[in-house]
Design a protein around this motif. Structure first.
Motif, PDB file in Angstrom:
ATOM      1  N   LEU A  68       4.014  -3.546  -9.636  1.00 58.85           N
ATOM      2  CA  LEU A  68       2.723  -4.208  -9.406  1.00 58.85           C
ATOM      3  C   LEU A  68       1.704  -3.729 -10.438  1.00 58.85           C
ATOM      4  CD1 LEU A  68       2.552  -4.077  -5.497  1.00 58.85           C
ATOM      5  CD2 LEU A  68       2.901  -6.111  -6.916  1.00 58.85           C
ATOM      6  N   ARG A  69       1.670  -2.429 -10.680  1.00 60.94           N
ATOM      7  CA  ARG A  69       0.744  -1.879 -11.676  1.00 60.94           C
ATOM      8  C   ARG A  69       1.072  -2.390 -13.076  1.00 60.94           C
ATOM      9  NH1 ARG A  69       0.287   4.494  -9.904  1.00 60.94           N
ATOM     10  NH2 ARG A  69      -0.782   4.120  -7.924  1.00 60.94           N
ATOM     11  N   GLY A  70       2.370  -2.524 -13.377  1.00 57.96           N
ATOM     12  CA  GLY A  70       2.795  -3.022 -14.669  1.00 57.96           C
ATOM     13  C   GLY A  70       2.355  -4.460 -14.918  1.00 57.96           C
ATOM     14  N   ASN A  71       2.090  -5.176 -13.839  1.00 60.32           N
ATOM     15  CA  ASN A  71       1.610  -6.554 -13.944  1.00 60.32           C
ATOM     16  C   ASN A  71       0.097  -6.641 -13.777  1.00 60.32           C
ATOM     17  OD1 ASN A  71       3.937  -8.634 -14.183  1.00 60.32           O
ATOM     18  ND2 ASN A  71       4.701  -7.088 -12.758  1.00 60.32           N
ATOM     19  N   GLY A  72      -0.580  -5.497 -13.831  1.00 63.04           N
ATOM     20  CA  GLY A  72      -2.034  -5.490 -13.814  1.00 63.04           C
ATOM     21  C   GLY A  72      -2.684  -5.454 -12.452  1.00 63.04           C
ATOM     22  N   LEU A  73      -1.920  -5.245 -11.373  1.00 63.54           N
ATOM     23  CA  LEU A  73      -2.514  -5.170 -10.030  1.00 63.54           C
ATOM     24  C   LEU A  73      -2.735  -3.716  -9.643  1.00 63.54           C
ATOM     25  CD1 LEU A  73      -0.399  -7.843  -8.114  1.00 63.54           C
ATOM     26  CD2 LEU A  73      -2.485  -8.163  -9.441  1.00 63.54           C
ATOM     27  N   LEU A  74      -3.759  -3.487  -8.839  1.00 66.96           N
ATOM     28  CA  LEU A  74      -4.031  -2.139  -8.337  1.00 66.96           C
ATOM     29  C   LEU A  74      -3.206  -1.930  -7.071  1.00 66.96           C
ATOM     30  CD1 LEU A  74      -7.922  -2.049  -8.707  1.00 66.96           C
ATOM     31  CD2 LEU A  74      -6.222  -1.028 -10.226  1.00 66.96           C
ATOM     32  N   SER A  75      -2.398  -0.865  -7.065  1.00 70.69           N
ATOM     33  CA  SER A  75      -1.558  -0.595  -5.898  1.00 70.69           C
ATOM     34  C   SER A  75      -1.357   0.905  -5.748  1.00 70.69           C
ATOM     35  CB  SER A  75      -0.210  -1.301  -6.031  1.00 70.69           C
ATOM     36  OG  SER A  75       0.507  -0.799  -7.122  1.00 70.69           O
ATOM     37  N   SER A  76      -0.948   1.275  -4.550  1.00 69.63           N
ATOM     38  CA  SER A  76      -0.647   2.672  -4.248  1.00 69.63           C
ATOM     39  C   SER A  76       0.412   2.714  -3.143  1.00 69.63           C
ATOM     40  CB  SER A  76      -1.914   3.408  -3.799  1.00 69.63           C
ATOM     41  OG  SER A  76      -2.417   2.848  -2.606  1.00 69.63           O
ATOM     42  N   ILE A  77       0.924   3.914  -2.880  1.00 71.59           N
ATOM     43  CA  ILE A  77       1.850   4.085  -1.766  1.00 71.59           C
ATOM     44  C   ILE A  77       1.353   5.226  -0.894  1.00 71.59           C
ATOM     45  CG2 ILE A  77       3.831   3.227  -3.064  1.00 71.59           C
ATOM     46  CD1 ILE A  77       4.851   6.133  -3.185  1.00 71.59           C
ATOM     47  N   GLU A  78       1.762   5.194   0.378  1.00 72.61           N
ATOM     48  CA  GLU A  78       1.430   6.260   1.323  1.00 72.61           C
ATOM     49  C   GLU A  78       2.505   6.311   2.376  1.00 72.61           C
ATOM     50  OE1 GLU A  78      -2.364   5.181   2.994  1.00 72.61           O
ATOM     51  OE2 GLU A  78      -1.444   3.889   4.512  1.00 72.61           O
ATOM     52  N   PRO A  79       2.729   7.482   2.988  1.00 75.69           N
ATOM     53  CA  PRO A  79       3.731   7.553   4.063  1.00 75.69           C
ATOM     54  C   PRO A  79       3.324   6.658   5.221  1.00 75.69           C
ATOM     55  CG  PRO A  79       3.112   9.757   3.338  1.00 75.69           C
ATOM     56  CD  PRO A  79       2.153   8.786   2.680  1.00 75.69           C
ATOM     57  N   ALA A  80       4.300   5.966   5.778  1.00 75.16           N
ATOM     58  CA  ALA A  80       4.046   5.098   6.931  1.00 75.16           C
ATOM     59  C   ALA A  80       4.292   5.902   8.192  1.00 75.16           C
ATOM     60  CB  ALA A  80       4.961   3.886   6.891  1.00 75.16           C
ATOM     61  N   SER A  81       3.494   5.689   9.202  1.00 78.00           N
ATOM     62  CA  SER A  81       3.674   6.435  10.447  1.00 78.00           C
ATOM     63  C   SER A  81       4.753   5.811  11.313  1.00 78.00           C
ATOM     64  CB  SER A  81       2.360   6.499  11.222  1.00 78.00           C
ATOM     65  OG  SER A  81       1.887   5.189  11.478  1.00 78.00           O
TER      66      SER A  81
END
Length: 157
Positions: A141-154
């Motif tokens: 997603l970042r490579g295509n210019g979008l802002l993204s992140s990851i986080e642990p899911a509960s």
């Protein structure tokens, strides 16, 4: 009658049978210590004494593992969320196209809903998956210019 047991075998209080591969059976008096792989023996008689036939060693079937071993080998990784953040640079149509290209199985409706949620709320959960997959999706997603992140899911996947 064949029974899987570990050698030495307790016959009665104070008596054991010791068997090692290639040796004859020997009857010992005293306590026994379990010190060998499981073996199967065949015994005949009324239970008051009898002749033991040559022990048959059971071998594990190749490719067949216990359920414990399977669970241990399948290390369950905690799930992670891939989060899309709103930005003021990319057009909505482009965001939808990138989501459909990067995320496997992403439908047009899902991509539009994710884009809309990120646009109105500032962020949206794109997918919940294993950490390695989440990192890969985030980087794409970042490579295509979008802002993204990851986080642990509960929760679960």
């Amino acid at each position: 009658m064949a029974t899987a047991v570990s050698a030495p075998i307790a016959l009665s209080p104070g008596h054991t049978i010791n068997y090692r591969s290639g040796e004859k059976l020997s009857l010992n008096k005293g306590q026994y210590v379990n010190c060998g792989p499981p073996r199967a023996i065949s015994a005949t008689g009324s239970g008051k004494g009898g002749v033991l036939e040559r022990p048959t060693i059971e071998k594990a079937t190749p490719g067949r593992e216990s359920e414990f071993d399977l669970r241990k080998s399948r290390k369950i990784t905690p799930p992670y969320r891939v989060i899309l953040h709103n930005d003021n640079f990319n057009k909505r149509e482009y965001v939808v196209q990138v989501l459909m290209k990067v995320i496997p199985g992403m439908t047009l409706d899902s991509a539009v809903n994710i884009m809309q949620e990120a646009h109105h709320n500032g962020l949206s959960v794109v997918i919940v998956c294993a950490q390695a997959d989440a990192e890969q999706h985030c980087m794409q997603l970042r490579g295509n210019g979008l802002l993204s992140s990851i986080e642990p899911a509960s929760g679960g996947c």
